[in-house]
Design an enzyme around this catalytic site. Structure first.
Site, PDB file in Angstrom:
ATOM      1  N   LYS A  44       0.841  -1.199   0.000  1.00  0.00           N
ATOM      2  CA  LYS A  44       0.000   0.000   0.000  1.00  0.00           C
ATOM      3  C   LYS A  44       0.878   1.251   0.000  1.00  0.00           C
ATOM      4  O   LYS A  44       1.919   1.288   0.663  1.00  0.00           O
ATOM      5  CB  LYS A  44      -0.855  -0.052   1.274  1.00  0.00           C
ATOM      6  N   CYS A 129      -1.218   8.619  -8.774  1.00  0.00           N
ATOM      7  CA  CYS A 129      -2.496   8.457  -8.078  1.00  0.00           C
ATOM      8  C   CYS A 129      -3.448   9.577  -8.496  1.00  0.00           C
ATOM      9  O   CYS A 129      -3.117  10.749  -8.353  1.00  0.00           O
ATOM     10  CB  CYS A 129      -2.306   8.486  -6.560  1.00  0.00           C
ATOM     11  N   GLY A 216     -10.149  -2.549 -12.885  1.00  0.00           N
ATOM     12  CA  GLY A 216     -10.927  -3.746 -13.173  1.00  0.00           C
ATOM     13  C   GLY A 216     -10.904  -4.108 -14.644  1.00  0.00           C
ATOM     14  O   GLY A 216     -10.209  -3.487 -15.460  1.00  0.00           O
TER      15      GLY A 216
END
Lengths: 300, 254
Positions: A44, A129, A216
Site C-alpha cells: 500500500k 495516483c 478492473g
C-alpha cells in the site's frame, strides 16, 4: 523453465505480483493465501505523514470495474516502521514499497528513511495516483518532472527503482522514456484511469471528490495498449497491470512487452486469482516450449 | 476467515423483494454481527463479491442463513438461486455484537435489510437466557418477513402505516415504553432508525451497538474502500475489519 524476472539489481522469483492499494501491507491476504508463491507484494502507498484518506463513500462499482477514491490512506512512516515493516521483513516473498508524496522532497526523504530498513526488495514510486490533490498525477503527467524526480531518487538506493505511471496522458511512452533517462530500473503501468459516476437522483457525483480511479476488467485493453507503447519506447523492464483476472489476460500483457504483471482489483473478486494466473502462465510456457519470460516478447 | 465452497439449501422470497437464503457452511463458526462475502455468478459484471450479514447459523447441521433485498444485478441473480447451486464464500468476516453488560436487558431493533443480523443476535441472547426485547420495524405488512422468529424473546413488530403490528416506527414504539432503564441497545437497519436508537441510548445513558452497511471491495481490511467517518483521532474506520458493529458513540451521525 526460468520464471525469474530481473529488474535492476533485483530478481523476482516469478512474474506475478499483487498491486499496490489492493493488498494492504500483506497481513490480511496472508491469512488467505500462500504468500511464498507470489512474485512480489507491492505494498500500500506509504507517505511521510499519516493520511486518514478521502471522504466517503470511497468506491462504487462500474460496468466490469470499479471506481475508488481512497486518497492514499496509510499510517505514515513512523507507524509503518513500527507496525508494518516487521511483517514485510518476515514475508516469504519480495516486498516492494510504494512511495507517495506531495512534493519532490517528500519522495526523497521517505526513500532515504526506508533505506534504514531491510524489509523490502525495491521501490515503486507512485507518481500516478488520481485521488490526491497534490503529488500523484501532477508529477506523472510531466516528463520533465518525472526525469528530475527519478534522477534525484536514483543515488539514494541500490535497490530496484520502479516508476508507476498513469494512463491519463497523451503518450505514456514519453513518460516512460523520462523515467528511463532519469535512471529508473523499470516502470509499472497502468495506475487507474480517471472516471466519474453521477447519482442522477441527488444530482451529484457518487464519490465526494468527484472523479476517482477506474480499475478492473474494463481498463484491461487500455493497460495492454499502454504496456505495448512503453515497451516500444524503452529498454527497461515493464510491469503490466490493469484488469488481469485470468492467465490469458496476464499473457496478453507479457506478449505486449511486459516482463512481470500485477493482479489488483481481481483480488476483490477471488483471492485465489494471483496463483491461478501464475499456474496458467506456467502451463502456457510449457505448451509453447517457452524457456523464460523473454520468449513472450517480439512476436509482433 | 476462510474461503470455501457452499451449496444452496433453499432460497425463498420472505417478504416483498426480500429473500432468505440458506446454505451449507464449511468455515469457522460465525457469531451474530459477522458477515460474509459471496459470489455465485461468472464473468466480469457484476464484478465484486457482495457482503451480507448472517441471519442464523445451525452448528449441528453446518448451515447458515442470510436475508437479502433484491436491489441490483447481483442480488437479482441471487433471487434465482436453486437448491444445490454453488457459491464461493469468504467468511466469517468482521467482528460480532458485544455481550450485554451484567444487569442490563438487551433491547434489539432491526428493520428492512438489517433484520437478518438482529434475528441471529436475538436468538443467541435468548438461548443464553437473557430474554431480549426484539423490535422489528417495516414500511407495511408486505415487508414483514415470513421467517422463523427466535423463541425466548419479547418480540414486537411495527409498521409505518399500521397495516401490521404496532403502528409507527420502532423508535416511536421504544419511546412509548417506560421500562427501558438498564437497557442495552443493539440495532441494524436504515440510517434514521439507527440514529433514533443512538439518540435514545444517549438519553438513557445506555450502551448501544449498531451494525452498519457500506459498499465494500476486499471485505478483509486491506483496501480501505469501506471506510466510515468516526469521532476518533484517526477520522475513519473500516466497516469490514473494525466493524461492522460499532459503539454508536464513535460514529458521526448526520
Amino acid at each position: 523453465m526460468d520464471l525469474t524476472v530481473t529488474i535492476g539489481n533485483g530478481i523476482l522469483p516469478n512474474p506475478v505480483g499483487v498491486a499496490s492499494g489492493t493488498f494492504g501491507f500483506g497481513e490480511e491476504y496472508g491469512r488467505l493465501m500462500d504468500l511464498s508463491r507470489l512474485g512480489a507484494v507491492y505494498a500500500k502507498a506509504l507517505t511521510l505523514e499519516p493520511r486518514p484518506g478521502n471522504d466517503t463513500p470511497r468506491m462504487v462499482e462500474t460496468p466490469a470495474g470499479m471506481l475508488n477514491s481512497i486518497g492514499l490512506a496509510n499510517p505514515g512512516w513512523e507507524r509503518f516502521r513500527e507496525e508494518k515493516a516487521p511483517f514485510l521483513k518476515e514475508m516469504p516473498c519480495p516486498a516492494v514499497l510504494n512511495i507517495g508524496g506531495k512534493k519532490e522532497s517528500d519522495y526523497l526523504e521517505l526513500v532515504q528513511k526506508c533505506e534504514e530498513l531491510d524489509c523490502h526488495w525495491g521501490y515503486e514510486i507512485n507518481i500516478s495516483c488520481p485521488n490526491v490533490k497534490a503529488g500523484g498525477l501532477a508529477f506523472g503527467t510531466d516528463p520533465k518532472q518525472v526525469e528530475t524526480l527519478t534522477k534525484k531518487l536514483r543515488p539514494l538506493t541500490r535497490k530496484p527503482l520502479i516508476m508507476k505511471l498513469t494512463p491519463n496522458v497523451t503518450d505514456i511512452g514519453e513518460i516512460a522514456k523520462a523515467a528511463e533517462a532519469g535512471g529508473a530500473d523499470g516502470v509499472s503501468a497502468i495506475n487507474t484511469l480517471k472516471g466519474m459516476v453521477i447519482d442522477t437522483k441527488n444530482r451529484r457525483p457518487v464519490i465526494p471528490a468527484g472523479t476517482a480511479g477506474l480499475s478492473g476488467a474494463a481498463v484491461r485493453p487500455v493497460g495492454v495498449a499502454s504496456v505495448y507503447r512503453i515497451a516500444q519506447s524503452v529498454s527497461i523492464p515493464v510491469i503490466g497491470l490493469g484488469g488481469i483476472f485470468t492467465a490469458d489476460h496476464a499473457i496478453q500483457y507479457l506478449l505486449a512487452g511486459a516482463s512481470a504483471i500485477q493482479v489488483g482489483t481481481a483480488l476483490f473478486v477471488d483471492p485465489r486469482i494471483p496463483l491461478q494466473v501464475l499456474e496458467g502462465i506456467v502451463s502456457y510456457m510449457e505448451a509453447n516450449d517457452f524457456n523464460s519470460l523473454k520468449d513472450f516478447h517480439g512476436h509482433f | 476467515m476462510e474461503q470455501f465452497h457452499s451449496e444452496v439449501i433453499s432460497c425463498r422470497e420472505s417478504a416483498r423483494d426480500y429473500y432468505e437464503l440458506v446454505f451449507t457452511w464449511k468455515g469457522p463458526v460465525p457469531l451474530p454481527g459477522q458477515f460474509l462475502t459471496l459470489r455465485c455468478w461468472d464473468g466480469e459484471s457484476p464484478l465484486l463479491r457482495r457482503p451480507f450479514a448472517l441471519s442464523a447459523y445451525d452448528g449441528a447441521e453446518r448451515r447458515a442463513s442470510l436475508i437479502f433485498q433484491k436491489r441490483g444485478p447481483a442480488t437479482s441473480i441471487m433471487t434465482r438461486l436453486k437448491t444445490g447451486d454453488h457459491m464461493d464464500i469468504l467468511g466469517p468476516l468482521g467482528g460480532s455484537f458485544p455481550s450485554p453488560e451484567t444487569g442490563r436487558r438487551p433491547v434489539i431493533v432491526g428493520g428492512g435489510i438489517g433484520t437478518g443480523p438482529v434475528l441471529f443476535l436475538a436468538d443467541a441472547l435468548a438461548k443464553a437466557g437473557l430474554r431480549p426485547l426484539l423490535v422489528l420495524g417495516f414500511r407495511d405488512k408486505n415487508f414483514v418477513p415470513r421467517v422463523h422468529l427466535p423463541l425466548g424473546c419479547e418480540t414486537v413488530i411495527t409498521t409505518d402505516d399500521g397495516s401490521a403490528g404496532v403502528p409507527g416506527t420502532v423508535i416511536d414504539y421504544l419511546r412509548s415504553r417506560d421500562d427501558l432503564e438498564n437497557s442495552r441497545f443493539y440495532g441494524c437497519g436504515p440510517h434514521p432508525m439507527l440514529k433514533g436508537l443512538h439518540e435514545l441510548a444517549l438519553e438513557q445513558e445506555a450502551p448501544c451497538s449498531v451494525s452498519v452497511e457500506e459498499v465494500m471491495a476486499c471485505g478483509i481490511g486491506a483496501c480501505q474502500g469501506c471506510a466510515i467517518p468516526v469521532t476518533l483521532p484517526q477520522k475513519f474506520l473500516r466497516v469490514c475489519q473494525d466493524g461492522p458493529v460499532f459503539d454508536s458513540r464513535i460514529l458521526v451521525w448526520t
